[in-house]
Design an enzyme around this catalytic site. Structure first.
Site, PDB file in Angstrom:
ATOM      1  N   GLN A  50      -7.376   2.250  -3.902  1.00  0.00           N
ATOM      2  CA  GLN A  50      -8.541   2.420  -3.020  1.00  0.00           C
ATOM      3  C   GLN A  50      -9.801   1.836  -3.658  1.00  0.00           C
ATOM      4  O   GLN A  50      -9.948   1.816  -4.885  1.00  0.00           O
ATOM      5  CB  GLN A  50      -8.733   3.901  -2.664  1.00  0.00           C
ATOM      6  CG  GLN A  50      -8.934   4.841  -3.844  1.00  0.00           C
ATOM      7  CD  GLN A  50     -10.375   5.011  -4.274  1.00  0.00           C
ATOM      8  OE1 GLN A  50     -11.274   4.380  -3.731  1.00  0.00           O
ATOM      9  NE2 GLN A  50     -10.603   5.854  -5.273  1.00  0.00           N
TER      10      GLN A  50
ATOM     11  N   HIS B  57      -4.099  -3.460  -0.476  1.00  0.00           N
ATOM     12  CA  HIS B  57      -4.198  -2.206  -1.233  1.00  0.00           C
ATOM     13  C   HIS B  57      -3.836  -1.007  -0.386  1.00  0.00           C
ATOM     14  O   HIS B  57      -3.824  -1.055   0.849  1.00  0.00           O
ATOM     15  CB  HIS B  57      -5.608  -2.039  -1.795  1.00  0.00           C
ATOM     16  CG  HIS B  57      -6.635  -1.618  -0.786  1.00  0.00           C
ATOM     17  ND1 HIS B  57      -7.072  -0.314  -0.667  1.00  0.00           N
ATOM     18  CD2 HIS B  57      -7.329  -2.325   0.147  1.00  0.00           C
ATOM     19  CE1 HIS B  57      -7.996  -0.240   0.278  1.00  0.00           C
ATOM     20  NE2 HIS B  57      -8.165  -1.441   0.791  1.00  0.00           N
ATOM     21  N   CYS B  58      -3.546   0.104  -1.087  1.00  0.00           N
ATOM     22  CA  CYS B  58      -3.396   1.405  -0.455  1.00  0.00           C
ATOM     23  C   CYS B  58      -4.319   2.362  -1.208  1.00  0.00           C
ATOM     24  O   CYS B  58      -5.448   1.977  -1.538  1.00  0.00           O
ATOM     25  CB  CYS B  58      -1.933   1.854  -0.434  1.00  0.00           C
ATOM     26  SG  CYS B  58      -1.103   1.819  -2.039  1.00  0.00           S
ATOM     27  N   THR B  59      -3.909   3.575  -1.487  1.00  0.00           N
ATOM     28  CA  THR B  59      -4.775   4.504  -2.200  1.00  0.00           C
ATOM     29  C   THR B  59      -4.563   4.430  -3.708  1.00  0.00           C
ATOM     30  O   THR B  59      -5.495   4.223  -4.478  1.00  0.00           O
ATOM     31  CB  THR B  59      -4.569   5.943  -1.693  1.00  0.00           C
ATOM     32  OG1 THR B  59      -5.077   6.031  -0.355  1.00  0.00           O
ATOM     33  CG2 THR B  59      -5.322   6.949  -2.551  1.00  0.00           C
TER      34      THR B  59
ATOM     35  N   THR C  97       1.528  -0.677  -1.784  1.00  0.00           N
ATOM     36  CA  THR C  97       1.063  -1.923  -2.395  1.00  0.00           C
ATOM     37  C   THR C  97       2.140  -2.529  -3.293  1.00  0.00           C
ATOM     38  O   THR C  97       2.313  -3.750  -3.338  1.00  0.00           O
ATOM     39  CB  THR C  97      -0.219  -1.660  -3.197  1.00  0.00           C
ATOM     40  OG1 THR C  97      -1.255  -1.258  -2.284  1.00  0.00           O
ATOM     41  CG2 THR C  97      -0.670  -2.887  -3.962  1.00  0.00           C
TER      42      THR C  97
END
Length: 279
Positions: free
Chosen positions: A66, A172-174, A180
Protein backbone atom coordinates in the site's frame (compact mmCIF):
# COMPACT_ATOMS: atom_id res chain seq x y z
CA UNK A 1 -10.63 -12.88 9.75
CA UNK A 2 -11.75 -10.91 6.73
CA UNK A 3 -8.92 -9.88 4.49
CA UNK A 4 -5.89 -11.55 6.06
CA UNK A 5 -3.95 -10.98 2.86
CA UNK A 6 -5.02 -7.35 2.97
CA UNK A 7 -3.87 -6.67 6.52
CA UNK A 8 -0.91 -8.99 6.63
CA UNK A 9 1.45 -6.10 6.07
CA UNK A 10 0.78 -4.68 9.54
CA UNK A 11 3.44 -4.76 8.64
CA UNK A 12 2.80 11.68 -19.00
CA UNK A 13 0.72 10.72 -21.85
CA UNK A 14 0.44 7.01 -22.58
CA UNK A 15 2.48 5.47 -25.35
CA UNK A 16 0.25 4.04 -28.08
CA UNK A 17 0.29 0.43 -29.20
CA UNK A 18 2.11 1.34 -32.36
CA UNK A 19 4.70 3.46 -30.61
CA UNK A 20 8.23 2.57 -29.66
CA UNK A 21 9.11 1.17 -26.28
CA UNK A 22 8.76 3.58 -23.32
CA UNK A 23 12.03 5.07 -22.20
CA UNK A 24 13.04 3.59 -18.84
CA UNK A 25 13.89 5.88 -15.97
CA UNK A 26 16.11 4.03 -13.52
CA UNK A 27 16.24 4.64 -9.81
CA UNK A 28 19.65 5.79 -8.61
CA UNK A 29 22.22 2.98 -8.87
CA UNK A 30 19.46 0.62 -9.98
CA UNK A 31 18.27 -0.12 -6.47
CA UNK A 32 16.01 -3.13 -5.97
CA UNK A 33 14.10 -1.57 -3.07
CA UNK A 34 13.13 2.05 -3.65
CA UNK A 35 14.46 4.50 -1.00
CA UNK A 36 11.07 5.75 0.12
CA UNK A 37 10.36 7.08 3.61
CA UNK A 38 6.85 5.64 3.67
CA UNK A 39 7.29 2.83 1.16
CA UNK A 40 5.94 -0.62 1.88
CA UNK A 41 7.78 -3.35 0.01
CA UNK A 42 8.11 -1.01 -3.01
CA UNK A 43 10.45 -2.82 -5.37
CA UNK A 44 11.92 -2.54 -8.85
CA UNK A 45 11.61 -5.51 -11.22
CA UNK A 46 14.38 -4.41 -13.57
CA UNK A 47 17.70 -6.15 -13.90
CA UNK A 48 16.52 -9.75 -13.84
CA UNK A 49 18.07 -11.93 -16.54
CA UNK A 50 15.89 -14.00 -18.85
CA UNK A 51 16.51 -17.53 -20.07
CA UNK A 52 17.68 -16.21 -23.46
CA UNK A 53 20.24 -13.84 -21.93
CA UNK A 54 18.26 -10.62 -22.13
CA UNK A 55 17.46 -8.46 -19.11
CA UNK A 56 14.34 -6.77 -17.77
CA UNK A 57 14.74 -3.04 -18.34
CA UNK A 58 15.22 -0.89 -15.28
CA UNK A 59 12.78 1.89 -14.52
CA UNK A 60 9.63 0.46 -16.07
CA UNK A 61 8.10 -2.19 -13.79
CA UNK A 62 7.45 -1.85 -10.06
CA UNK A 63 5.70 -3.90 -7.38
CA UNK A 64 4.60 -2.60 -4.01
CA UNK A 65 2.46 -2.74 -0.94
CA UNK A 66 0.00 0.00 0.00
CA UNK A 67 1.08 3.57 -0.75
CA UNK A 68 -0.98 5.35 1.91
CA UNK A 69 2.09 6.17 4.01
CA UNK A 70 4.14 7.74 1.22
CA UNK A 71 5.43 11.22 2.08
CA UNK A 72 5.48 14.29 -0.14
CA UNK A 73 9.15 13.58 -0.77
CA UNK A 74 8.25 10.01 -1.77
CA UNK A 75 5.66 11.22 -4.25
CA UNK A 76 8.19 13.63 -5.71
CA UNK A 77 10.64 10.75 -6.09
CA UNK A 78 8.03 8.62 -7.86
CA UNK A 79 7.11 11.53 -10.11
CA UNK A 80 10.73 11.69 -11.24
CA UNK A 81 10.52 8.00 -12.12
CA UNK A 82 7.68 8.89 -14.46
CA UNK A 83 5.18 6.30 -13.22
CA UNK A 84 2.20 6.56 -15.56
CA UNK A 85 -0.02 3.68 -14.56
CA UNK A 86 -0.85 2.05 -11.22
CA UNK A 87 -2.78 -1.21 -10.91
CA UNK A 88 -4.25 -1.23 -7.40
CA UNK A 89 -5.42 -4.75 -6.53
CA UNK A 90 -6.87 -3.76 -3.16
CA UNK A 91 -10.58 -4.08 -2.45
CA UNK A 92 -13.01 -1.24 -1.83
CA UNK A 93 -12.55 -1.21 1.95
CA UNK A 94 -8.77 -1.27 1.74
CA UNK A 95 -8.69 1.62 -0.71
CA UNK A 96 -11.15 3.61 1.38
CA UNK A 97 -9.36 2.97 4.67
CA UNK A 98 -5.86 3.65 3.32
CA UNK A 99 -6.25 5.84 0.23
CA UNK A 100 -3.30 6.66 -1.97
CA UNK A 101 -3.02 10.45 -1.84
CA UNK A 102 -1.30 11.37 -5.10
CA UNK A 103 -0.52 15.10 -5.30
CA UNK A 104 -3.04 17.10 -7.30
CA UNK A 105 -2.08 17.29 -10.93
CA UNK A 106 0.53 14.52 -10.64
CA UNK A 107 -1.58 11.40 -10.30
CA UNK A 108 -0.92 8.50 -12.67
CA UNK A 109 -3.78 6.55 -14.19
CA UNK A 110 -4.99 4.31 -11.36
CA UNK A 111 -6.87 1.11 -12.20
CA UNK A 112 -8.85 -0.70 -9.52
CA UNK A 113 -12.03 -2.72 -9.01
CA UNK A 114 -14.76 -2.36 -6.42
CA UNK A 115 -15.09 -5.69 -4.64
CA UNK A 116 -14.93 -7.22 -1.16
CA UNK A 117 -11.94 -9.45 -0.50
CA UNK A 118 -13.03 -12.83 0.82
CA UNK A 119 -10.32 -14.83 2.53
CA UNK A 120 -12.66 -16.99 4.58
CA UNK A 121 -11.05 -20.06 3.03
CA UNK A 122 -7.98 -19.40 5.17
CA UNK A 123 -9.89 -19.75 8.42
CA UNK A 124 -8.82 -22.77 10.42
CA UNK A 125 -11.05 -24.64 12.87
CA UNK A 126 -10.77 -23.95 16.56
CA UNK A 127 -9.33 -21.11 18.59
CA UNK A 128 -6.72 -19.06 16.67
CA UNK A 129 -4.48 -19.25 19.74
CA UNK A 130 -4.07 -22.97 19.04
CA UNK A 131 -3.14 -22.65 15.37
CA UNK A 132 0.36 -23.80 14.50
CA UNK A 133 2.74 -22.42 11.92
CA UNK A 134 2.37 -25.51 9.74
CA UNK A 135 -1.44 -25.29 9.86
CA UNK A 136 -1.27 -21.69 8.70
CA UNK A 137 1.21 -22.55 5.95
CA UNK A 138 -1.10 -25.33 4.74
CA UNK A 139 -4.08 -22.94 4.69
CA UNK A 140 -2.12 -20.29 2.81
CA UNK A 141 -0.80 -22.86 0.34
CA UNK A 142 -4.34 -24.04 -0.38
CA UNK A 143 -5.61 -20.48 -0.78
CA UNK A 144 -2.94 -19.10 -3.09
CA UNK A 145 -4.05 -20.81 -6.33
CA UNK A 146 -7.49 -19.24 -5.86
CA UNK A 147 -5.90 -15.84 -6.49
CA UNK A 148 -5.45 -16.85 -10.13
CA UNK A 149 -9.23 -16.97 -10.54
CA UNK A 150 -10.12 -14.14 -8.20
CA UNK A 151 -7.82 -11.66 -9.91
CA UNK A 152 -7.74 -13.00 -13.46
CA UNK A 153 -9.48 -9.90 -14.79
CA UNK A 154 -7.20 -7.46 -12.96
CA UNK A 155 -4.06 -9.33 -14.00
CA UNK A 156 -5.23 -9.42 -17.62
CA UNK A 157 -5.89 -5.67 -17.48
CA UNK A 158 -2.36 -5.10 -16.19
CA UNK A 159 -0.97 -7.00 -19.18
CA UNK A 160 -3.18 -4.98 -21.53
CA UNK A 161 -1.73 -1.77 -20.12
CA UNK A 162 1.79 -3.09 -20.56
CA UNK A 163 1.09 -4.19 -24.13
CA UNK A 164 -0.16 -0.68 -24.84
CA UNK A 165 3.13 0.73 -23.59
CA UNK A 166 1.52 2.46 -20.60
CA UNK A 167 4.69 2.32 -18.51
CA UNK A 168 6.42 2.92 -16.19
CA UNK A 169 3.78 0.88 -14.36
CA UNK A 170 3.44 -0.10 -10.71
CA UNK A 171 1.10 -2.76 -9.34
CA UNK A 172 0.30 -3.31 -5.69
CA UNK A 173 -2.01 -4.60 -2.99
CA UNK A 174 -1.76 -3.94 0.76
CA UNK A 175 1.22 -6.02 1.86
CA UNK A 176 2.67 -6.29 -1.63
CA UNK A 177 3.25 -10.02 -1.27
CA UNK A 178 0.20 -12.16 -2.16
CA UNK A 179 -1.96 -10.64 -4.89
CA UNK A 180 1.07 -8.65 -5.97
CA UNK A 181 3.35 -11.68 -5.68
CA UNK A 182 1.22 -13.72 -8.07
CA UNK A 183 1.05 -10.79 -10.50
CA UNK A 184 4.84 -10.46 -10.44
CA UNK A 185 5.25 -14.19 -11.01
CA UNK A 186 2.99 -14.04 -14.07
CA UNK A 187 4.71 -10.96 -15.45
CA UNK A 188 8.25 -12.23 -15.01
CA UNK A 189 7.22 -15.59 -16.47
CA UNK A 190 5.80 -13.85 -19.53
CA UNK A 191 9.09 -12.00 -19.95
CA UNK A 192 11.03 -15.26 -19.84
CA UNK A 193 12.68 -14.89 -16.44
CA UNK A 194 13.68 -18.31 -15.02
CA UNK A 195 11.44 -19.67 -12.29
CA UNK A 196 14.25 -19.79 -9.73
CA UNK A 197 14.73 -16.04 -10.15
CA UNK A 198 10.99 -15.43 -9.91
CA UNK A 199 10.80 -17.36 -6.65
CA UNK A 200 13.79 -15.47 -5.26
CA UNK A 201 12.04 -12.18 -6.07
CA UNK A 202 8.88 -13.45 -4.40
CA UNK A 203 10.75 -14.38 -1.23
CA UNK A 204 12.29 -10.90 -0.96
CA UNK A 205 9.02 -9.77 0.63
CA UNK A 206 10.12 -11.46 3.85
CA UNK A 207 12.94 -8.91 4.06
CA UNK A 208 11.13 -5.77 3.02
CA UNK A 209 7.65 -5.78 4.51
CA UNK A 210 6.79 -3.52 7.41
CA UNK A 211 7.67 -5.07 10.79
CA UNK A 212 4.79 -6.42 12.87
CA UNK A 213 3.53 -4.19 15.70
CA UNK A 214 5.21 -4.56 19.07
CA UNK A 215 1.81 -4.97 20.73
CA UNK A 216 -0.58 -6.71 18.30
CA UNK A 217 -4.31 -6.30 18.80
CA UNK A 218 -7.47 -8.02 17.63
CA UNK A 219 -7.04 -11.20 15.62
CA UNK A 220 -3.26 -10.88 15.57
CA UNK A 221 -3.05 -10.83 19.35
CA UNK A 222 -4.60 -14.30 19.45
CA UNK A 223 -1.94 -15.88 17.25
CA UNK A 224 1.36 -17.31 18.34
CA UNK A 225 4.35 -15.53 16.77
CA UNK A 226 4.95 -18.60 14.60
CA UNK A 227 1.38 -18.69 13.29
CA UNK A 228 1.39 -14.94 12.68
CA UNK A 229 4.57 -15.32 10.66
CA UNK A 230 2.82 -17.80 8.39
CA UNK A 231 0.12 -15.25 7.56
CA UNK A 232 2.26 -12.12 7.45
CA UNK A 233 5.21 -13.53 5.52
CA UNK A 234 5.75 -15.50 2.34
CA UNK A 235 6.77 -19.11 1.94
CA UNK A 236 8.00 -20.84 -1.19
CA UNK A 237 5.20 -23.37 -0.83
CA UNK A 238 2.65 -20.60 -1.45
CA UNK A 239 3.95 -19.59 -4.86
CA UNK A 240 4.86 -23.19 -5.76
CA UNK A 241 1.15 -24.01 -5.37
CA UNK A 242 0.33 -21.36 -7.97
CA UNK A 243 2.94 -22.67 -10.38
CA UNK A 244 1.64 -26.22 -9.89
CA UNK A 245 -1.82 -25.17 -11.08
CA UNK A 246 -0.37 -23.31 -14.06
CA UNK A 247 1.89 -26.20 -14.99
CA UNK A 248 -1.14 -28.51 -15.15
CA UNK A 249 -2.85 -26.18 -17.60
CA UNK A 250 -2.70 -27.46 -21.20
CA UNK A 251 0.53 -26.05 -22.59
CA UNK A 252 1.86 -25.15 -19.16
CA UNK A 253 2.79 -21.53 -18.53
CA UNK A 254 2.63 -20.59 -22.20
CA UNK A 255 -0.85 -22.13 -22.50
CA UNK A 256 -2.03 -20.44 -19.34
CA UNK A 257 -0.82 -17.00 -20.42
CA UNK A 258 -2.49 -17.43 -23.79
CA UNK A 259 -5.81 -18.79 -22.55
CA UNK A 260 -6.21 -16.77 -19.34
CA UNK A 261 -4.23 -13.57 -19.97
CA UNK A 262 -4.67 -13.23 -23.72
CA UNK A 263 -0.93 -13.45 -24.33
CA UNK A 264 -0.28 -15.47 -27.46
CA UNK A 265 3.08 -15.58 -29.25
CA UNK A 266 2.54 -12.15 -30.82
CA UNK A 267 1.71 -10.51 -27.48
CA UNK A 268 4.58 -12.24 -25.69
CA UNK A 269 6.99 -11.02 -28.38
CA UNK A 270 5.68 -7.48 -28.00
CA UNK A 271 5.99 -7.56 -24.21
CA UNK A 272 9.54 -8.75 -24.45
CA UNK A 273 10.37 -6.17 -27.09
CA UNK A 274 9.07 -3.40 -24.85
CA UNK A 275 10.47 -4.48 -21.50
CA UNK A 276 13.64 -6.45 -22.20
CA UNK A 277 17.03 -5.33 -23.36
CA UNK A 278 20.18 -7.03 -24.63
CA UNK A 279 22.28 -4.92 -22.27
Amino acid sequence: MRGVIAIAALLAAPVGVGASAPAPVAAPAHVRVLPLQGGRNFRELGGYRTADGRMVKWGLLYRSGQMHDLTSADYAYLQKLGIRTVCDFRDTRERTTEPTLWPAGHSPKVLSDDYALDMSGMMLPGDPSTWTHEQVVSAMTATYPKLLDQFRGQYARMFAELLAGHAPLAFHCTAGKDRTGVAAALLLSALGVPRATIIADYLLSNQHMAPPPAHPTGFWAKLSPEAARGFAGVDRRYIDAVFAVIDRHPGGMAGYLKDEMGLGPKEIARLRGLYLTRG
